[in-house]
Every structure is written in structure tokens, then in C-alpha cells.
Motif scaffolding. Structure first.
Motif, mmCIF file in Angstrom:
data_model
loop_
_atom_site.group_PDB
_atom_site.id
_atom_site.type_symbol
_atom_site.label_atom_id
_atom_site.label_comp_id
_atom_site.label_asym_id
_atom_site.label_seq_id
_atom_site.Cartn_x
_atom_site.Cartn_y
_atom_site.Cartn_z
ATOM 1 N N SER A 1 6.367 6.420 2.996
ATOM 2 C CA SER A 1 7.342 5.700 3.820
ATOM 3 C C SER A 1 8.723 6.342 3.816
ATOM 4 C CB SER A 1 7.453 4.250 3.341
ATOM 5 O OG SER A 1 7.757 4.199 1.966
ATOM 6 N N ALA B 1 9.295 7.374 7.652
ATOM 7 C CA ALA B 1 8.897 6.427 8.685
ATOM 8 C C ALA B 1 8.152 7.147 9.813
ATOM 9 C CB ALA B 1 10.126 5.691 9.222
ATOM 10 N N CYS B 2 7.852 6.441 10.888
ATOM 11 C CA CYS B 2 7.439 7.081 12.135
ATOM 12 C C CYS B 2 8.728 7.525 12.822
ATOM 13 C CB CYS B 2 6.665 6.105 13.016
ATOM 14 S SG CYS B 2 4.981 5.768 12.470
ATOM 15 N N TYR C 1 2.321 1.329 4.788
ATOM 16 C CA TYR C 1 3.119 2.290 4.035
ATOM 17 C C TYR C 1 3.057 1.986 2.539
ATOM 18 C CZ TYR C 1 5.482 3.815 8.355
ATOM 19 O OH TYR C 1 5.781 4.328 9.598
ATOM 20 N N TRP D 1 12.039 2.024 6.877
ATOM 21 C CA TRP D 1 10.734 2.478 6.370
ATOM 22 C C TRP D 1 9.640 2.480 7.432
ATOM 23 C CZ3 TRP D 1 6.885 -1.098 6.967
ATOM 24 C CH2 TRP D 1 7.244 -2.465 7.013
ATOM 25 N N GLY D 2 9.844 1.802 8.559
ATOM 26 C CA GLY D 2 8.780 1.680 9.545
ATOM 27 C C GLY D 2 8.906 2.631 10.710
ATOM 28 N N LEU E 1 3.460 -3.208 11.058
ATOM 29 C CA LEU E 1 3.874 -2.346 9.962
ATOM 30 C C LEU E 1 3.948 -3.156 8.680
ATOM 31 C CD1 LEU E 1 6.827 -0.650 11.889
ATOM 32 C CD2 LEU E 1 4.483 0.196 11.692
ATOM 33 N N GLU E 2 3.364 -2.634 7.607
ATOM 34 C CA GLU E 2 3.351 -3.325 6.320
ATOM 35 C C GLU E 2 3.587 -2.322 5.202
ATOM 36 O OE1 GLU E 2 0.146 -6.887 7.371
ATOM 37 O OE2 GLU E 2 -0.514 -5.134 6.213
ATOM 38 N N THR E 3 3.957 -2.830 4.026
ATOM 39 C CA THR E 3 4.123 -1.966 2.848
ATOM 40 C C THR E 3 3.269 -2.483 1.704
ATOM 41 O OG1 THR E 3 6.016 -3.216 2.020
ATOM 42 C CG2 THR E 3 6.486 -1.352 3.474
ATOM 43 N N THR F 1 12.970 -2.470 8.539
ATOM 44 C CA THR F 1 11.756 -1.936 9.157
ATOM 45 C C THR F 1 12.078 -0.923 10.253
ATOM 46 O OG1 THR F 1 10.702 -4.070 8.743
ATOM 47 C CG2 THR F 1 9.568 -2.562 10.236
ATOM 48 N N TYR F 2 13.136 -1.172 11.026
ATOM 49 C CA TYR F 2 13.465 -0.323 12.175
ATOM 50 C C TYR F 2 14.896 0.189 12.075
ATOM 51 C CZ TYR F 2 9.320 -2.227 14.531
ATOM 52 O OH TYR F 2 8.040 -2.583 14.869
#
Length: 488
Positions: free
Chosen positions: A377, A380-381, A403, A449-450, A466-468, A476-477
Motif C-alpha cells: 500500500s 496506492a493505485c 492492501y 493508501w488506496g 478498497l480494504e486493508t 483512502t484517496y
């Protein structure tokens, strides 16, 4: 019923290959030309003589039966099928003080790496050919011989040339590579530049750098292949300036393939070990599907579907040298144990191109039905353009990413001192960043992280989950210099 473009491409290529096969009636065993296949005798002169004889008769099949054929450069010709039967090994011969491979031919390498600029310094090569097939259940083995570097003349003084590729084809038409296995093939297992009407099917490749480099090629199908490479990319499309002009790579279908970053050799022997923790650039195993980095001519009409990624990096779509990237369709991917961004879309400004060349552009990417588990993570993407040249018109839907998580905002703030790849682009433009080598690690740990999106517009994220595994303190974004980012 609507018939898809990839299906029509596959039918067209298969019909061409069948037509080529129908013309190839003559078949010879290389042992009738003096090949021994004992792993000690140099067999390339006999194999080349067999190829020349069959080509002179109008074409046909040159057969390597069971045995180990120690060889220097093999010279393919038009209308030739080179068949390695079960138990046949085409083995790269060690360079000696008096014997080696063909010299690299003259070519301008200002705009792409040396390895991308030459084809003759290879175990098997062909130039300006048509109707060529490499097939069978045999093995092409470069272990301990094929170089991972530039493959210039060895030593400080002129001497026999070291090869750095297993198979290299330039400016060819109607080429099929089917069923073979490749082991430790140096810089490239397959370097295919300007090769049109190309089919790669059922190939296993377990190598120490790039697997398949498909450069400036049109009408291509790659299907049912397994490509493992811990140190570099597995299946990679490029559109370099190696031909001396900006030819696009277009009308490409990659389907039902598996890519991975296991230890070299452990795919073919079945052990699938993971002792090598990092690739030469300092990040985790590579082994992915990628568009880029050499990117002058353009990427158009590319379909990637039903592929799996294991213990490697994620999907990378990159254009940094002036190529337009458009009409890219990706679907039905499964990824696990991913060591950097599961999805990386990068428009950069490296501009390895003639002076005054156009700027890169990205528009029209669709990614759907992607399932990712156990992903790093840190990055991210990532979707990243540059100031004045945003990534445009990307649609991502039905994406699930699990992630690893576990990072904090402090990790993000402190990375400059401990992460040599960190490039805060907006604050150091002109030093490193938009002109640098495109890689998720080059952007540093992200503030989210997302998803992290910068210099982009008209991006749709639909049904994205999206999950961790562990809690992650970052949001997240993260969006920066963006317009029309929609989440549904």
C-alpha cells in the motif's frame, strides 16, 4: 452477434499462419547436416546450413530432435519453421578467445537502450523476413552465457562478441512462436521489433531480465503463456525509435497469460521459490505486464484480458517519450502478492526522442473486473500526468484491492531521508520527477493508501472497493491538480 476486434485479429493471424504452413512441405533433421546434439560439439554451422538449404528449396521445416545443441548465432530465413522436438535443447555456447556471436549491427541508439537497438548479437536472429515459425516442446537455454548487459565485445580489447538475447527479430512479417520454453535468456528472451502479424502462443519463459519485448509491432496475439522474471518485465509492449521512425504498436491482444516474479528458474522446475526480495532497482520483484518505457510511436487498440499476476508488480501503462496512448482495454485480471501499485498509469516527459518531438498523451483507458489481494500500500493505485498534459478519460470499474496497510502519515512525511526514489514532483520539477524513469517507487510513499491521482481529468471510479489487512492512518484517496474525478 457482435464479433470482437480481438477475435477477428486472432482469426486473421491464425489463417495467415495456416497458409504459411501449407507452403512448408520440406522437412530436414539437422543431424543430417552434421549436427551432433551432444552438448559439447558446436552445432550452429550445421543448423545454419540446414536452414539455408531448406530456404533455398522454397521453405520448410528444420528439426532439432532430442539432444543438447550447443550454438552460437543461428540465422533464420524466410519461409522457415524451426522445430525443437521434446527433449531438444538449443543451448547458448560460451564465448571463447576465438569463437562468439555475431556482432551488433550499426544502429542509432540515442533514443533507446543499446539492447533495444541491435538484433544480430543474439542466439537466434532474423532481419527483414516473412513467414517464420519457432515451435515445439523443446527448450532455448541461455543459462550462464547470455548477457544481462549491453553485450558489447568482451574485455578491453576487440574479441568475440557476447550475445544478450535469445531470439531477436527485426522488420519481419507473419511470425509464430509456439510451445517452446525459454530459460535464463539475458537481456531479452524475445526482442521483436517491427514484427507484424505475430502470434506467441503456449510459451513458457523463465528468465533473468525481460521476457517478451514487443516493440513497434502491429496485429499481435499473445495467449496462454507463462512468463516469470524477478528482475524485469514479463510481457512488455514498447514503441521505440529503434527502426529510425516512430512506428506505433497497435492492434494487440494479450489473453490468458500468467506473469510472476519468482526466483529465476523456479517456474520451469516447479518450485516457485521467492528468495530474491528485490529487483536491481531496489524495489520488489518485477514480472508484470507493462506498456512502456520506450514510447515514441504510440500505443493504440490494445486489449489485455484474463491474465494473472503473482508475486510481482502490478499493471503498468506508461508513455514518457512522446507516444499517444489511447484505446487501451483491460479486463478480468487477478493479482496476488503485489509489491507496488496494482494499477499504474503514467504520462511523463522523459522525451527520449528527436528534437521537437510531440509530447506524450493518454486518453481512453478502460480497466474493469480486477481483483487484487495482498498488495503493497505504499504507492496506492497511481494515475499521474504532468502539468499541462493531464491523463484524460480513464474508466476503472469493478476493482477490488486488499492492501497490506500498516503505514502512518509520519511514514509519508519522513520518506525523503530514507527513500531514494521519492520525488515530490510538484515541488522539484526540473530536477527529478516528470522527466525521470517512470516507476511507482519514483513517486514515493503516497499520502493515501488506496488511490492517488494527480494531473488528470475525466476519471471515473465505479464500483471500486478498497480494504486493508492492517489499519492505515493515511486517507483512502488523494487528488491533486485534477478535474472531473467521479466516484460511483
Amino acid at each position: 452477434m457482435r464479433i470482437s476486434l480481438p477475435f477477428l485479429l486472432l482469426v486473421a493471424i491464425m489463417l495467415r499462419c495456416m497458409a504459411a504452413g501449407a507452403k512448408s512441405t520440406m522437412a530436414v533433421d539437422v543431424k543430417t547436416f552434421g549436427a551432433v546434439g551432444d552438448g559439447r560439439h558446436i552445432d550452429s554451422p550445421a543448423i545454419n546450413a540446414a536452414i539455408a538449404r531448406v530456404a533455398g528449396e522454397g521453405g520448410g521445416t528444420v528439426v532439432l530432435t532430442e539432444g543438447v545443441y550447443l550454438c552460437y548465432s543461428i540465422h533464420l530465413q524466410s519461409n522457415i519453421t524451426l522445430r525443437l522436438e521434446r527433449g531438444a535443447v538449443l543451448k547458448a555456447a560460451p564465448v571463447t578467445d576465438s569463437e562468439g556471436y555475431d556482432d551488433a549491427e550499426p544502429n542509432d541508439s540515442h533514443y533507446q537502450d543499446f539492447g533495444h537497438s541491435h538484433w544480430h548479437n543474439s542466439l537466434v536472429w532474423g532481419d527483414s523476413l516473412h513467414h517464420v515459425t519457432l515451435e515445439g516442446e523443446g527448450l532455448i537455454d541461455g543459462s550462464g552465457v547470455l548477457s544481462r548487459g549491453a553485450s558489447r565485445r568482451r574485455g578491453r580489447t576487440a574479441g568475440p562478441t557476447v550475445a544478450n538475447k535469445a531470439v531477436a527479430l527485426r522488420d519481419c512479417r507473419h511470425v509464430t512462436i509456439r510451445g517452446l520454453s525459454f530459460l535464463q535468456c539475458g537481456h531479452f528472451a524475445l526482442l521483436l521489433t517491427g514484427v507484424d502479424d505475430l502470434l506467441i502462443e503456449g510459451v513458457d519463459c523463465d528468465t533473468n531480465r525481460d521476457g517478451f519485448d514487443i516493440d513497434c509491432c502491429q496485429r499481435v496475439v499473445v495467449r496462454n503463456c507463462r512468463v516469470n522474471t524477478v528482475n524485469d518485465d514479463a510481457i512488455v509492449l514498447k514503441c521505440s525509435y529503434a527502426l529510425g521512425w516512430a512506428k506505433p504498436t497497435e492492434h494487440v491482444l494479450i489473453e490468458d497469460c500468467h506473469v510472476s516474479g519468482y526466483d529465476v528458474g523456479s517456474l520451469l522446475d516447479g518450485t516457485r521459490t521467492t528468495k530474491t526480495e528485490k529487483a536491481p532497482d531496489g524495489d520488489g520483484p518485477t514480472g508484470r505486464i507493462k506498456l512502456g518505457t520506450e514510447s515514441n510511436g504510440g500505443f493504440r487498440h490494445v486489449t489485455i484480458r484474463r491474465c494473472t499476476f503473482t508475486h510481482c508488480r502490478g499493471l503498468a501503462l506508461e508513455t514518457v517519450d512522446g507516444a499517444p496512448m489511447k484505446d487501451i482495454n483491460v479486463s478480468d485480471l487477478t493479482m496476488t502478492d503485489i509489491c507496488n501499485s496494482p494499477v499504474y498509469i503514467r504520462l511523463g516527459s522523459r522525451q527520449r526522442a528527436p528534437e521537437g518531438f510531440r509530447h506524450s498523451s493518454v486518453s481512453g483507458i478502460r480497466i474493469r473486473n480486477v481483483h487484487v489481494t495482498d498488495a503493497d500500500s505504499r504507492y496506492a493505485c497511481l494515475i499521474a500526468g504532468v502539468e499541462g498534459h493531464p491523463v484524460r478519460n480513464v474508466r476503472i470499474e469493478n476493482l477490488y484491492v486488499l492492501y497490506r496497510g500498516g503505514l502512518t502519515m509520519q511514514d509519508f512525511r519522513e520518506q525523503r531521508g530514507r527513500n531514494p526514489f521519492f520525488i515530490p514532483e510538484a515541488r522539484q520539477k526540473g530536477q527529478r520527477g516528470e522527466a525521470d524513469y517512470p516507476e511507482p517507487s519514483a513517486h514515493g510513499i503516497q499520502p493515501a493508501w488506496g488511490f492517488s491521482i494527480s494531473h488528470a481529468e475525466n476519471i471515473l471510479l465505479k464500483n471500486v472497493r478498497l480494504e486493508t489487512i492492517q489499519p492505515d492512518e493515511r486517507p483512502t484517496y488523494h487528488f491533486e491538480h485534477t478535474r472531473r474525478i467521479r466516484r460511483r
